[in-house]
Design a protein around this motif. Structure first.
Motif, PDB file in Angstrom:
ATOM      1  N   ASP A 129       0.837  -1.212   0.000  1.00 14.53           N
ATOM      2  CA  ASP A 129       0.000   0.000   0.000  1.00 14.53           C
ATOM      3  C   ASP A 129       0.865   1.253   0.000  1.00 14.53           C
ATOM      4  OD1 ASP A 129      -2.162  -1.701   0.117  1.00 14.53           O
ATOM      5  OD2 ASP A 129      -2.429  -1.508   2.283  1.00 14.53           O
ATOM      6  N   VAL A 130       1.835   1.303  -0.868  1.00 12.20           N
ATOM      7  CA  VAL A 130       2.736   2.457  -0.957  1.00 12.20           C
ATOM      8  C   VAL A 130       1.985   3.604  -1.646  1.00 12.20           C
ATOM      9  CG1 VAL A 130       4.945   3.295  -1.800  1.00 12.20           C
ATOM     10  CG2 VAL A 130       4.708   0.904  -1.093  1.00 12.20           C
ATOM     11  N   THR A 131       1.861   4.717  -0.942  1.00 16.15           N
ATOM     12  CA  THR A 131       1.083   5.847  -1.441  1.00 16.15           C
ATOM     13  C   THR A 131       1.887   7.133  -1.298  1.00 16.15           C
ATOM     14  OG1 THR A 131      -0.942   4.754  -0.697  1.00 16.15           O
ATOM     15  CG2 THR A 131      -1.106   7.083  -1.258  1.00 16.15           C
ATOM     16  N   VAL A 132       1.866   7.966  -2.340  1.00 12.57           N
ATOM     17  CA  VAL A 132       2.526   9.266  -2.304  1.00 12.57           C
ATOM     18  C   VAL A 132       1.559  10.266  -1.670  1.00 12.57           C
ATOM     19  CG1 VAL A 132       3.555  11.119  -3.651  1.00 12.57           C
ATOM     20  CG2 VAL A 132       3.905   8.739  -4.331  1.00 12.57           C
ATOM     21  N   GLU A 133       1.926  10.785  -0.516  1.00 10.63           N
ATOM     22  CA  GLU A 133       1.064  11.739   0.184  1.00 10.63           C
ATOM     23  C   GLU A 133       1.206  13.137  -0.379  1.00 10.63           C
ATOM     24  OE1 GLU A 133       1.697  13.239   4.428  1.00 10.63           O
ATOM     25  OE2 GLU A 133       0.126  11.722   4.703  1.00 10.63           O
ATOM     26  N   SER A 134       2.421  13.514  -0.700  1.00 12.25           N
ATOM     27  CA  SER A 134       2.659  14.833  -1.295  1.00 12.25           C
ATOM     28  C   SER A 134       3.945  14.804  -2.096  1.00 12.25           C
ATOM     29  CB  SER A 134       2.732  15.925  -0.216  1.00 12.25           C
ATOM     30  OG  SER A 134       3.832  15.693   0.647  1.00 12.25           O
ATOM     31  N   SER A 135       3.956  15.561  -3.183  1.00 12.76           N
ATOM     32  CA  SER A 135       5.146  15.667  -4.029  1.00 12.76           C
ATOM     33  C   SER A 135       5.068  16.990  -4.774  1.00 12.76           C
ATOM     34  CB  SER A 135       5.201  14.509  -5.025  1.00 12.76           C
ATOM     35  OG  SER A 135       6.316  14.639  -5.886  1.00 12.76           O
ATOM     36  N   ALA A 136       6.074  17.823  -4.545  1.00 16.35           N
ATOM     37  CA  ALA A 136       6.054  19.153  -5.167  1.00 16.35           C
ATOM     38  C   ALA A 136       7.456  19.714  -5.197  1.00 16.35           C
ATOM     39  CB  ALA A 136       5.120  20.084  -4.393  1.00 16.35           C
ATOM     40  N   PRO A 137       7.732  20.588  -6.189  1.00 15.00           N
ATOM     41  CA  PRO A 137       9.042  21.253  -6.222  1.00 15.00           C
ATOM     42  C   PRO A 137       9.146  22.252  -5.082  1.00 15.00           C
ATOM     43  CG  PRO A 137       7.612  22.122  -7.936  1.00 15.00           C
ATOM     44  CD  PRO A 137       6.884  20.962  -7.343  1.00 15.00           C
ATOM     45  N   VAL A 138      10.355  22.455  -4.603  1.00 16.11           N
ATOM     46  CA  VAL A 138      10.570  23.412  -3.517  1.00 16.11           C
ATOM     47  C   VAL A 138      10.776  24.798  -4.114  1.00 16.11           C
ATOM     48  CG1 VAL A 138      11.535  21.636  -2.032  1.00 16.11           C
ATOM     49  CG2 VAL A 138      13.050  22.973  -3.490  1.00 16.11           C
ATOM     50  N   SER A 139      10.521  25.782  -3.310  1.00 17.20           N
ATOM     51  CA  SER A 139      10.692  27.172  -3.761  1.00 17.20           C
ATOM     52  C   SER A 139      12.169  27.535  -3.804  1.00 17.20           C
ATOM     53  CB  SER A 139       9.942  28.114  -2.818  1.00 17.20           C
ATOM     54  OG  SER A 139      10.491  28.024  -1.509  1.00 17.20           O
ATOM     55  N   ASP A 140      12.463  28.657  -4.444  1.00 18.82           N
ATOM     56  CA  ASP A 140      13.856  29.096  -4.518  1.00 18.82           C
ATOM     57  C   ASP A 140      14.400  29.435  -3.129  1.00 18.82           C
ATOM     58  OD1 ASP A 140      13.621  28.751  -7.192  1.00 18.82           O
ATOM     59  OD2 ASP A 140      13.595  30.887  -7.711  1.00 18.82           O
ATOM     60  N   GLU A 141      13.528  29.955  -2.263  1.00 16.56           N
ATOM     61  CA  GLU A 141      13.973  30.239  -0.892  1.00 16.56           C
ATOM     62  C   GLU A 141      14.344  28.946  -0.167  1.00 16.56           C
ATOM     63  OE1 GLU A 141      11.288  31.347  -2.294  1.00 16.56           O
ATOM     64  OE2 GLU A 141      11.656  33.522  -2.463  1.00 16.56           O
TER      65      GLU A 141
END
Length: 339
Positions: A129-141
């Motif tokens: 049951d491997v699930t991706v909870e969140s995935s997003a690029p990080v900000s420049d800061e």
């Protein structure tokens, strides 16, 4: 830090790099302790040594790994195996890791893993049951914070511009199967006795609805040639070896044994006897032990104790290959030598 589900009374393991901000670590531990209550417990382990840590099997309801921001640490296969062992059956793991989300063909980055790589590692470790909870690029800061964690001090702005939009973090939730890994179960292989009616059905031929349907006549499947009884002449293999000078010659890839028979016949003429001096009382016979064919045992020169039963040098003394050996002709009876 991503939100994780923790119930009252749970046993929780919190894992973070030792380089993480101590204030963030204490706040995270306090938050988990408040959720599990007095009946639960929160343990802490450094991520750098979790692969060799003496974690007890089947202890924790949940494991929270590398959730403190920013963290540039990556999970190893050994660490994931340790997590699986330490979790209770059905327990969950929450982990976060920096990943590459774009093409970095012209840009170097300490992180090379993608989201799919981490998912594959978790599945190979045994999680379900491997699930991706969140995935997003990080900000420049946030990228500046990551470069600070990497210890980069020069050309940070240039590096941030190259990684902008191509670097991010992923948080994944996975479960341990609802059984203990390595647990043994007894399997019952006792066969249930079959009923007599069921045994009869096994040999029942399913016929069509047509009452006049007949089975195939097996005699019609044979030709007249198939019915002819073989005799000695038809079973004898024809002698198709080439005839040369009135003698059959073995084929290049002989399989009928003719080549071995011809080699055995030729081997009888390998040794030649010549008289050296007819006037001397003790006659000397020269023997040329150099083989024309290599014996099957490869020990022709060592003597009878090492030779095979069909060796052409059987009865001859040991010799050095390529040398001529002199033997007193008195060893042989005069009637046995044909000069």
């Amino acid at each position: 830090m991503p939100t994780a589900i923790v119930n009252s009374g749970d046993q929780v393991l919190f894992v973070a790099p030792s380089s993480s901000d101590q204030t963030h670590l204490m706040n995270a531990k306090s938050s988990f302790q408040n959720q599990v209550g007095s009946e639960g417990a929160v343990a802490f382990e450094a991520m750098e040594r979790v692969s060799e840590a003496p974690l007890q099997s089947g202890t924790y309801n949940s494991i929270h790994s590398n959730l403190v921001f920013p963290s540039v640490s990556s999970h190893t296969a050994q660490a994931l195996s340790q997590y699986l062992k330490a979790l209770k059956p059905g327990g969950q793991i929450y982990l976060s890791e920096p990943v590459v989300i774009g093409d970095l063909s012209n840009t170097s980055c300490p992180i090379t893993r993608k989201e799919s790589d981490i998912i594959s590692m978790l599945k190979l470790a045994g999680f379900v049951d491997v699930t991706v909870e969140s995935s997003a690029p990080v900000s420049d800061e946030a990228l500046h914070e990551f470069f600070k964690a990497w210890g980069v001090a020069k050309r940070v702005d240039q590096a941030v511009s190259r990684l902008s939009g191509k670097f991010g973090t992923v948080t994944i939730v996975a479960k341990k199967p609802a059984y203990e890994v390595g647990k043994k179960f007894a399997l019952n292989f006792k066969k249930t006795p079959a009923k007599a009616e069921d045994k009869k059905k096994v040999w029942t031929i399913a016929m069509s609805d047509d009452a006049d349907a007949e089975l195939e006549d097996e005699d019609l499947l044979l030709d007249e040639e198939d019915k002819v009884k073989p005799n000695k002449e038809t079973l004898t293999r024809p002698d198709d070896c080439e005839l040369t000078d009135g003698r059959r010659k073995a084929c290049k890839n002989c399989t009928c044994g003719r080549a071995d028979m011809m080699d055995e016949e030729d081997s009888t003429n390998v040794v030649t006897l010549d008289m050296m001096d007819e006037a001397e009382d003790d006659e000397i016979v020269e023997v040329d032990p150099t083989p024309k064919k290599v014996g099957g045992c490869g020990s022709c020169a060592l003597g009878d104790a090492f030779r095979c039963s069909t060796c052409p040098y059987l009865g001859m003394p040991a010799f050095q290959e390529g040398e001529r050996v002199t033997i007193s002709s008195g060893m042989f009876a005069s009637d046995d030598i044909d000069i």
